[in-house]
Design an enzyme around this catalytic site. Structure first.
Site, mmCIF file in Angstrom:
data_model
loop_
_atom_site.group_PDB
_atom_site.id
_atom_site.type_symbol
_atom_site.label_atom_id
_atom_site.label_comp_id
_atom_site.label_asym_id
_atom_site.label_seq_id
_atom_site.Cartn_x
_atom_site.Cartn_y
_atom_site.Cartn_z
ATOM 1 N N CYS A 110 0.611 -0.958 0.178
ATOM 2 C CA CYS A 110 0.025 -0.187 -0.177
ATOM 3 C C CYS A 110 1.078 1.288 0.345
ATOM 4 O O CYS A 110 1.546 1.312 1.056
ATOM 5 C CB CYS A 110 -0.804 0.521 1.839
ATOM 6 S SG CYS A 110 -1.861 1.235 1.541
ATOM 7 N N HIS A 153 -9.018 -3.834 -1.949
ATOM 8 C CA HIS A 153 -7.714 -2.534 -1.811
ATOM 9 C C HIS A 153 -8.606 -1.311 -1.021
ATOM 10 O O HIS A 153 -8.532 -0.957 0.013
ATOM 11 C CB HIS A 153 -6.511 -3.545 -2.095
ATOM 12 C CG HIS A 153 -5.769 -2.565 -1.279
ATOM 13 N ND1 HIS A 153 -4.696 -2.937 -0.459
ATOM 14 C CD2 HIS A 153 -5.751 -1.486 -1.283
ATOM 15 C CE1 HIS A 153 -4.043 -2.014 -0.305
ATOM 16 N NE2 HIS A 153 -4.289 -1.012 -0.549
ATOM 17 N N GLU A 154 -8.848 -0.536 -2.327
ATOM 18 C CA GLU A 154 -9.179 0.361 -2.287
ATOM 19 C C GLU A 154 -10.687 0.981 -2.269
ATOM 20 O O GLU A 154 -10.452 1.863 -1.167
ATOM 21 C CB GLU A 154 -8.661 0.932 -4.384
ATOM 22 C CG GLU A 154 -7.726 0.762 -4.668
ATOM 23 C CD GLU A 154 -6.351 1.235 -3.553
ATOM 24 O OE1 GLU A 154 -7.182 2.401 -2.874
ATOM 25 O OE2 GLU A 154 -5.381 1.026 -3.661
ATOM 26 N N HIS A 157 -10.545 1.013 1.729
ATOM 27 C CA HIS A 157 -9.767 2.413 2.051
ATOM 28 C C HIS A 157 -10.764 3.181 2.765
ATOM 29 O O HIS A 157 -10.289 4.307 2.992
ATOM 30 C CB HIS A 157 -8.388 3.267 1.042
ATOM 31 C CG HIS A 157 -7.613 2.309 1.575
ATOM 32 N ND1 HIS A 157 -6.495 2.629 2.584
ATOM 33 C CD2 HIS A 157 -6.379 1.967 0.460
ATOM 34 C CE1 HIS A 157 -5.465 2.769 2.202
ATOM 35 N NE2 HIS A 157 -5.980 1.868 0.554
#
Ligand code: ZN
Length: 182
Positions: A110, A153-154, A157
């Site tokens: 990341c 993953h994004e 966030h």
């Protein structure tokens, strides 16, 4: 001219907040930042520029990493050497996923995490995402394998979740017959 992004470190509280939905029309400032994200991510994956601009290679950025808690993600995926697919998704939502689970064999990285974190992060092998493009048009994307991992993953966030939150602390690594490693 290329301007390097200022990406926040994992310790910054912005990374632990739930981001809010974006309304349209999109702010001019956000349009510019999106363009900057695409440039940054693209250059970071081209060795010549990676070195020139001292970039860490990465394929995705979510707005909270820039200190903006709004639901915008940008992914630049190298599909062939020097050939990149760009994805900008506003208010992204995963509407369906495969049963099959995969993990990046080398673990995930990341741009906000400046240390090695070891362990497999279980992710859906395939996901379908809906959201909006920069002009407010509805979009739908089907992602598999590496791209599927990047989207998950994004999107994490945007909910204040870091990839290492999903590593099983009692069992950091899986074998091939437990989950498919890519
Ligand atoms: Zn990240």
């Amino acid at each position: 001219m290329f301007k390097k992004l200022n990406i926040l470190d994992e310790k910054d509280p912005h990374l632990r907040k739930t981001s809010k939905e974006v309304s349209f029309p999109l702010k001019e400032e956000y349009q510019k930042l999106i363009k900057q994200c695409i440039d940054h991510l693209t250059y970071s994956q081209i060795p010549k520029y990676e070195e020139k601009y001292e970039l860490r290679p990465g394929m995705g950025i979510a707005f909270p990493q820039l200190g903006i808690n709004e639901r915008i993600i940008v992914i630049v995926h190298e599909v062939d050497e020097g050939v990149f697919d760009e994805y900008v998704v506003i208010n992204p939502k995963i509407i369906s996923n495969s049963e099959e689970i995969i993990a990046a064999e080398a673990g995930e990285g990341c741009l906000s995490v400046n240390r090695e974190v070891e362990g497999h992060v279980p992710r859906y092998a395939r996901v379908t995402i809906i959201g909006y493009d920069q002009n407010g048009n509805k979009i739908k994307i089907r992602a598999r394998e590496e791209l599927s991992i990047a989207f998950q993953h994004e999107i994490d966030h945007l909910d204040g979740i870091m990839f290492y939150d999903r590593i099983n602390k009692k069992k950091r690594f899986y074998s091939e017959d437990e989950i498919r490693l890519i």
